[in-house]
Each structure stands twice: as structure tokens, then as C-alpha cells.
Design a protein around this motif. Sequence first.
Motif, PDB file in Angstrom:
ATOM      1  N   SER A 119       9.437  21.347  -9.112  1.00 27.65           N
ATOM      2  CA  SER A 119       9.762  19.904  -8.638  1.00 27.65           C
ATOM      3  C   SER A 119       8.569  19.295  -8.812  1.00 27.65           C
ATOM      4  O   SER A 119       7.361  19.503  -8.486  1.00 27.65           O
ATOM      5  N   LEU A 120       8.605  17.977  -9.272  1.00 26.08           N
ATOM      6  CA  LEU A 120       7.579  17.156  -9.704  1.00 26.08           C
ATOM      7  C   LEU A 120       7.790  15.806  -9.131  1.00 26.08           C
ATOM      8  O   LEU A 120       8.772  15.139  -9.501  1.00 26.08           O
ATOM      9  N   SER A 121       6.836  15.237  -8.271  1.00 23.88           N
ATOM     10  CA  SER A 121       7.031  13.878  -7.685  1.00 23.88           C
ATOM     11  C   SER A 121       5.729  12.962  -7.690  1.00 23.88           C
ATOM     12  O   SER A 121       4.733  13.688  -7.715  1.00 23.88           O
ATOM     13  N   GLN A 122       6.143  11.938  -7.994  1.00 23.00           N
ATOM     14  CA  GLN A 122       5.019  10.791  -8.405  1.00 23.00           C
ATOM     15  C   GLN A 122       5.159   9.337  -7.555  1.00 23.00           C
ATOM     16  O   GLN A 122       6.565   8.977  -8.153  1.00 23.00           O
ATOM     17  N   VAL A 123       4.408   8.677  -7.124  1.00 23.12           N
ATOM     18  CA  VAL A 123       4.572   7.620  -6.414  1.00 23.12           C
ATOM     19  C   VAL A 123       4.304   6.922  -7.669  1.00 23.12           C
ATOM     20  O   VAL A 123       2.893   6.483  -8.149  1.00 23.12           O
ATOM     21  N   LEU A 124       5.148   5.746  -8.251  1.00 23.75           N
ATOM     22  CA  LEU A 124       4.565   4.986  -9.408  1.00 23.75           C
ATOM     23  C   LEU A 124       3.962   3.611  -8.830  1.00 23.75           C
ATOM     24  O   LEU A 124       3.215   3.162  -9.338  1.00 23.75           O
ATOM     25  N   TRP A 125       4.406   3.128  -7.608  1.00 27.66           N
ATOM     26  CA  TRP A 125       4.079   1.985  -7.047  1.00 27.66           C
ATOM     27  C   TRP A 125       4.313   1.709  -5.546  1.00 27.66           C
ATOM     28  O   TRP A 125       5.272   2.117  -5.224  1.00 27.66           O
ATOM     29  N   ASP A 126       3.376   1.778  -4.853  1.00 28.55           N
ATOM     30  CA  ASP A 126       3.320   1.780  -3.306  1.00 28.55           C
ATOM     31  C   ASP A 126       3.092   0.242  -2.679  1.00 28.55           C
ATOM     32  O   ASP A 126       2.769   0.340  -1.288  1.00 28.55           O
ATOM     33  N   GLY A 127       2.722  -0.706  -3.483  1.00 31.80           N
ATOM     34  CA  GLY A 127       2.334  -1.911  -2.981  1.00 31.80           C
ATOM     35  C   GLY A 127       0.958  -1.900  -2.533  1.00 31.80           C
ATOM     36  O   GLY A 127       0.255  -2.786  -1.594  1.00 31.80           O
ATOM     37  N   GLY A 128       0.006  -1.044  -2.999  1.00 28.66           N
ATOM     38  CA  GLY A 128      -1.408  -1.061  -2.571  1.00 28.66           C
ATOM     39  C   GLY A 128      -1.557  -0.252  -1.317  1.00 28.66           C
ATOM     40  O   GLY A 128      -2.690  -0.249  -0.783  1.00 28.66           O
ATOM     41  N   ARG A 129      -0.551   0.473  -0.535  1.00 23.09           N
ATOM     42  CA  ARG A 129      -0.978   1.007   0.684  1.00 23.09           C
ATOM     43  C   ARG A 129      -2.012   2.027   0.681  1.00 23.09           C
ATOM     44  O   ARG A 129      -2.895   1.930   1.347  1.00 23.09           O
ATOM     45  N   LEU A 130      -1.826   2.980  -0.540  1.00 28.58           N
ATOM     46  CA  LEU A 130      -2.657   3.940  -0.572  1.00 28.58           C
ATOM     47  C   LEU A 130      -4.322   3.638  -0.823  1.00 28.58           C
ATOM     48  O   LEU A 130      -4.970   3.937  -0.303  1.00 28.58           O
ATOM     49  N   ALA A 131      -4.268   2.675  -1.724  1.00 23.20           N
ATOM     50  CA  ALA A 131      -5.531   2.227  -1.985  1.00 23.20           C
ATOM     51  C   ALA A 131      -6.098   1.411  -0.996  1.00 23.20           C
ATOM     52  O   ALA A 131      -7.463   1.422  -0.540  1.00 23.20           O
ATOM     53  N   THR A 132      -5.378   0.549  -0.159  1.00 26.25           N
ATOM     54  CA  THR A 132      -5.960   0.061   0.942  1.00 26.25           C
ATOM     55  C   THR A 132      -6.139   0.967   2.202  1.00 26.25           C
ATOM     56  O   THR A 132      -7.222   0.749   2.724  1.00 26.25           O
ATOM     57  N   ALA A 133      -5.303   1.948   2.493  1.00 22.32           N
ATOM     58  CA  ALA A 133      -5.620   3.031   3.094  1.00 22.32           C
ATOM     59  C   ALA A 133      -7.166   3.851   2.963  1.00 22.32           C
ATOM     60  O   ALA A 133      -7.930   3.994   3.866  1.00 22.32           O
ATOM     61  N   ARG A 134      -7.302   4.154   1.648  1.00 21.59           N
ATOM     62  CA  ARG A 134      -8.493   4.585   1.280  1.00 21.59           C
ATOM     63  C   ARG A 134      -9.806   3.633   1.372  1.00 21.59           C
ATOM     64  O   ARG A 134     -10.991   4.079   1.837  1.00 21.59           O
ATOM     65  N   SER A 135      -9.329   2.497   1.026  1.00 23.88           N
ATOM     66  CA  SER A 135     -10.504   1.617   1.298  1.00 23.88           C
ATOM     67  C   SER A 135     -10.935   1.384   2.777  1.00 23.88           C
ATOM     68  O   SER A 135     -12.086   1.280   3.154  1.00 23.88           O
ATOM     69  N   LEU A 136     -10.025   1.402   3.574  1.00 29.63           N
ATOM     70  CA  LEU A 136     -10.065   1.258   5.039  1.00 29.63           C
ATOM     71  C   LEU A 136     -11.067   2.675   5.596  1.00 29.63           C
ATOM     72  O   LEU A 136     -12.036   2.433   6.355  1.00 29.63           O
ATOM     73  N   GLU A 137     -10.510   3.798   5.051  1.00 35.44           N
ATOM     74  CA  GLU A 137     -11.412   4.875   5.398  1.00 35.44           C
ATOM     75  C   GLU A 137     -12.690   5.011   4.805  1.00 35.44           C
ATOM     76  O   GLU A 137     -13.565   5.232   5.588  1.00 35.44           O
ATOM     77  N   HIS A 138     -13.034   4.327   3.619  1.00 32.28           N
ATOM     78  CA  HIS A 138     -14.163   4.256   2.948  1.00 32.28           C
ATOM     79  C   HIS A 138     -15.157   3.190   3.899  1.00 32.28           C
ATOM     80  O   HIS A 138     -16.162   3.577   4.234  1.00 32.28           O
ATOM     81  N   THR A 291      -0.546  -6.669   5.376  1.00 29.13           N
ATOM     82  CA  THR A 291       0.290  -7.261   4.485  1.00 29.13           C
ATOM     83  C   THR A 291       1.049  -6.466   3.351  1.00 29.13           C
ATOM     84  O   THR A 291       2.098  -6.591   3.113  1.00 29.13           O
ATOM     85  N   PHE A 292       0.264  -5.306   3.045  1.00 27.59           N
ATOM     86  CA  PHE A 292       0.962  -4.645   1.955  1.00 27.59           C
ATOM     87  C   PHE A 292       1.995  -3.543   2.672  1.00 27.59           C
ATOM     88  O   PHE A 292       2.983  -2.925   2.005  1.00 27.59           O
ATOM     89  N   SER A 293       2.261  -3.572   3.786  1.00 29.35           N
ATOM     90  CA  SER A 293       3.173  -2.712   4.545  1.00 29.35           C
ATOM     91  C   SER A 293       4.429  -3.162   4.483  1.00 29.35           C
ATOM     92  O   SER A 293       5.605  -2.362   4.612  1.00 29.35           O
ATOM     93  N   TRP A 294       4.828  -4.402   3.931  1.00 23.75           N
ATOM     94  CA  TRP A 294       6.203  -4.956   3.655  1.00 23.75           C
ATOM     95  C   TRP A 294       6.494  -4.635   2.341  1.00 23.75           C
ATOM     96  O   TRP A 294       7.879  -4.681   1.912  1.00 23.75           O
ATOM     97  N   PHE A 295       5.723  -4.284   1.345  1.00 21.57           N
ATOM     98  CA  PHE A 295       6.128  -4.111   0.007  1.00 21.57           C
ATOM     99  C   PHE A 295       6.874  -3.013  -0.033  1.00 21.57           C
ATOM    100  O   PHE A 295       6.585  -1.831   0.471  1.00 21.57           O
ATOM    101  N   PRO A 296       7.775  -2.596  -1.195  1.00 26.55           N
ATOM    102  CA  PRO A 296       8.500  -1.607  -1.514  1.00 26.55           C
ATOM    103  C   PRO A 296       7.705  -0.720  -2.160  1.00 26.55           C
ATOM    104  O   PRO A 296       6.727  -0.711  -2.613  1.00 26.55           O
TER     105      PRO A 296
END
Length: 504
Positions: A119-138, A291-296
Motif C-alpha cells: 500500500s502506498l499513501s500520499q497526502v497531495l494537499w493538506d491546506g498547509g497544516r504540515l508546513a505550519t506545524a513544522r514551522s511552529l516546531e522550528h 487558519t489552515f485547520s479549516w482547509f480540506p
Amino acid sequence: MKARAASLVMVFGSSCYYLCSCVGFYTQMPAGSTVLLETHGRDKGAHVVIESLSVQEAASLSINNNIELKAEADSIELREVAWRLGFRSYLPGLDIDASSDERLSLYAPDSFNKTVSLSLSQVLWDGGRLATARSLEHSELGLLYAEHQRKMRTAGEEAVSAYRSVVAARARLDIKHRSLEAASVERSILKTEIDLGLAKAMDILIADLKLSGMELAISGAELELVQAEEVLAEALGLSILPALSDGLSLGRQPVCLDTTRLGDIAIARSPVLEQARQTLISRGAELRAATFSWFPTIGLKAKAQVAGTTLPLNRFSWSLGLSIDFMSPFVSGGTGLNRGSQPPFDTTANSHSVIKTCSDVGKVLEQKAARLALEIEEERYKALSCDIRRKAEAAVLAYANAAFKRDIALKALSLAESMSELVATQIRLGQALRNAAIEAELSRSEKEIDLIDAVTFLATAERNIESLLDILPGSLALFLENMPTNSSDEDADCKKNGIGAGSW
């Protein structure tokens, strides 16, 4: 079918190799990231003999020998490596599943099914959640590093203060010893004069009383020196103090300071403001996350499977699906489409949708709260900027006052030396007694000690300015010579509050 199985194995092997290579790449830290280790790392098996120590070397040594700072540096480095490895979240997820299902039936044929799936799974678009989470952690890492730098500066400042306390205590003790030696010479001469009948016995009793007071003062100065050396040794992490190469410069001219320029530089280089900037970055990341938490979220999932009753497995199937999930305070849910095939005859397709109403109504306030927190930090940053400027202006005033006190102490010492010479002349002319020389020497030594205290106070005032500018001890003059004139955007905010340079 064998060809398909072989191709699946090749895909799996290449994917594993790619992921391993990614892990190896992201664990390699660039040169700038190893500053903490290079700063605090020491060869535990090496025994370095330190012959002499300057004040800057003392500050560095106290930081290098601080166990808590080294442990904290290692912890921050591990968190930074973990953050870099978190880049794996951007890469596809790969799952391999192997199963064997054996069924023995009393009235139906037995079955021995074996299945291997990929099985192969890939998030195509998460509304910037992951980038924002990594920015917050950084940004949180930045805050930790800024706090670590603050602790390093505090440790260095303690060593600098202890270093200069030892230098001043040694200078005071040396002055008291020299003064006692000079007074003892006068006492010897007085004893000879008494033997010759040129002085009274009471004179030597008065001289002995003064010498006893000087010896008592020396004992107090020796105790003060021992305590100062213990504080310095503890700050440096050494059992025996080396020679201290930096002394007190009694006649060094003070640095000419421009209050406005110094305030601009302090605002640009202040460690406190740097930590406030990191907090601003963190609050901005929290606002983006809210803000991005509302995006699909759009994801892709592919699955390939081979099955059969005996090896080699001869039944092959595949599926490819697209899913969309969304979550808001009022409506949440998701929808998905899936298309598959089991050659040579079967083809499958399915879809599903889920909707939930009023799933988390309270979440509507998260974005407002995050924006309010960001606005508060922005106001706090402006207030800190004005406070840094006020501190810079106050530090300049304190420095000028300390320089003025040093000049007065120099004049007082010069007058005391002149008075001592005048008393010596009067004694030679028979116009004064030997006790007057001892009294004059005692007064002269007190003025010299006052000069030591004034110079120490001046050095402390200069160090306060250097701390505001975040520079090394004793480098203020050189730094200001090489620093170009610049202006700061915070001038208008400070002048609105009536704290410009003219208000002093």
C-alpha cells in the motif's frame, strides 16, 4: 504473474533504498547547526594546563565547563535532528502486509489462501497544516536556542564579574601590604627617635595602634580575596586558579558614546529582542495553524495485492483511490472515490461520503485567540524596544557618572600623595611627628583603594553597555569604531512616549 510479482519486489526495494537515503541526508546537519557542540564540546580525556587567563577566556571557560549548559545543548541538538527527520512526513507512506488464511471445512473444500499486499499513501494537499506545524516546531526550537543563549550569557557574565572582583581584591590587598610596609618603616624610625630622646613613648603607642588597625584591615582583605577566588574557581569549574592576565587600567580614557546611536545598535543586537522575535514567529505560526485547520485534506492511496493458494501466487489485483477530508467547527466529514481491477475480468469502483454537523463549535474561537496572542506579542515587542532604548540611555549616563567618579578618585589620590610628600618635608624640618607620616600614608592608601573601587565601577558600567550590545568584555571601543552609523524604526514609537534622547 511472475513478472508482475518481480516488478512489485523491485518497486519495494527501490522505495526502501530511497527512504533510507533520505534519512541519511536529513541527519547530516550543516556547519551552522553544530555550533553548540563546537562551543561546548570537550575532549574528556584531555588535561589542558592553563597558565594564564584573560577575562574573555574566563567567560568562555565558564560556559564550556558548565554541565547543565552542555546537557541542554545536547538536548536542543537532538530535537533539531528530530525536526529534520520530520521531513519524512512529506514523503509517501509505504505499508507491506503478508497474511496466510487456512480454513478447514467439514462440508466444503478446504482453503489455504496466502496474500501479500503493498500500500502506498500520499497526502497531495493538506491546506498547509504540515508546513505550519513544522514551522511552529522550528520556532519553538528557536525559542529554546534563544533561552539557551541567555543562560550562556548569564554564566559568562558571572565569570566576568567574579574575575574582576578577584583582580580588584588583589589590588586592594597589595595596596594595604605596601601601606603597612611604609608605615612599619616610619615606626622603626620613630623607635630610633625615642631611643635618642627625640620623641615620646606615647608616640610609638599611637603608631602601634594604627599599625594594628592596618594589619586587621589586611586580614579582612585576605578573607575577601579568598572568597572572591572561590567564587571565580566555581564559576570556571577549576580547582586551582591560573594567573589572571587582565588587570585594572587606572588611567584608561573612557569611550565617547552617542546615546542615540548606542540605542539604535542595542535595539538591533539585543538578545532580549531576538528572543521576542522568535516568540513573534511562534505566535504567527500558531495563527496560521488555526487558519489552515479549516482547509480540506486531499490524499491519494494505491494498493497492489497478489494472492493464491500456492506459491507462486497467481491472483493479482490493484486499486487507486482519492479521498477528501475536511473539519470545521460546524461541519466535518469526508468523501472518497476508489477504482480497482482484478485482471483479467473483474473491475471495481466505489465511493463513500460522511458528514457530521456541529462537530466542534468551540474551535471557531481558536483563530481569534491566536490572532489576539499575536497582537499581544507585537505590542510587547514594541514595549521591549522602547525599554532597551531607555536602558541604553541609562547605561550611558551610568558610564559617564562612573568616569566622572574615576577622575575625582584620581585627583583625590594625587592630593593625598602631595599631602604625604608635604608631611615628609615637615618631618625633615622638625615641624611634624612621625605619626603624621603614618596617618598620611593611611589616608593615601585609602584614596588609592577608592580609585580601585572607582575603576571597578567604571568597568562594570562599561560591561553593562557591552551586554546590551551583546559583545565581548573589553571590546566596546573597537566595536564602536567599526560599527557604521544606522537608524532604527523604533525611534518614532519611543518618541511618542516621551523617551527620546532629549528627555535625558
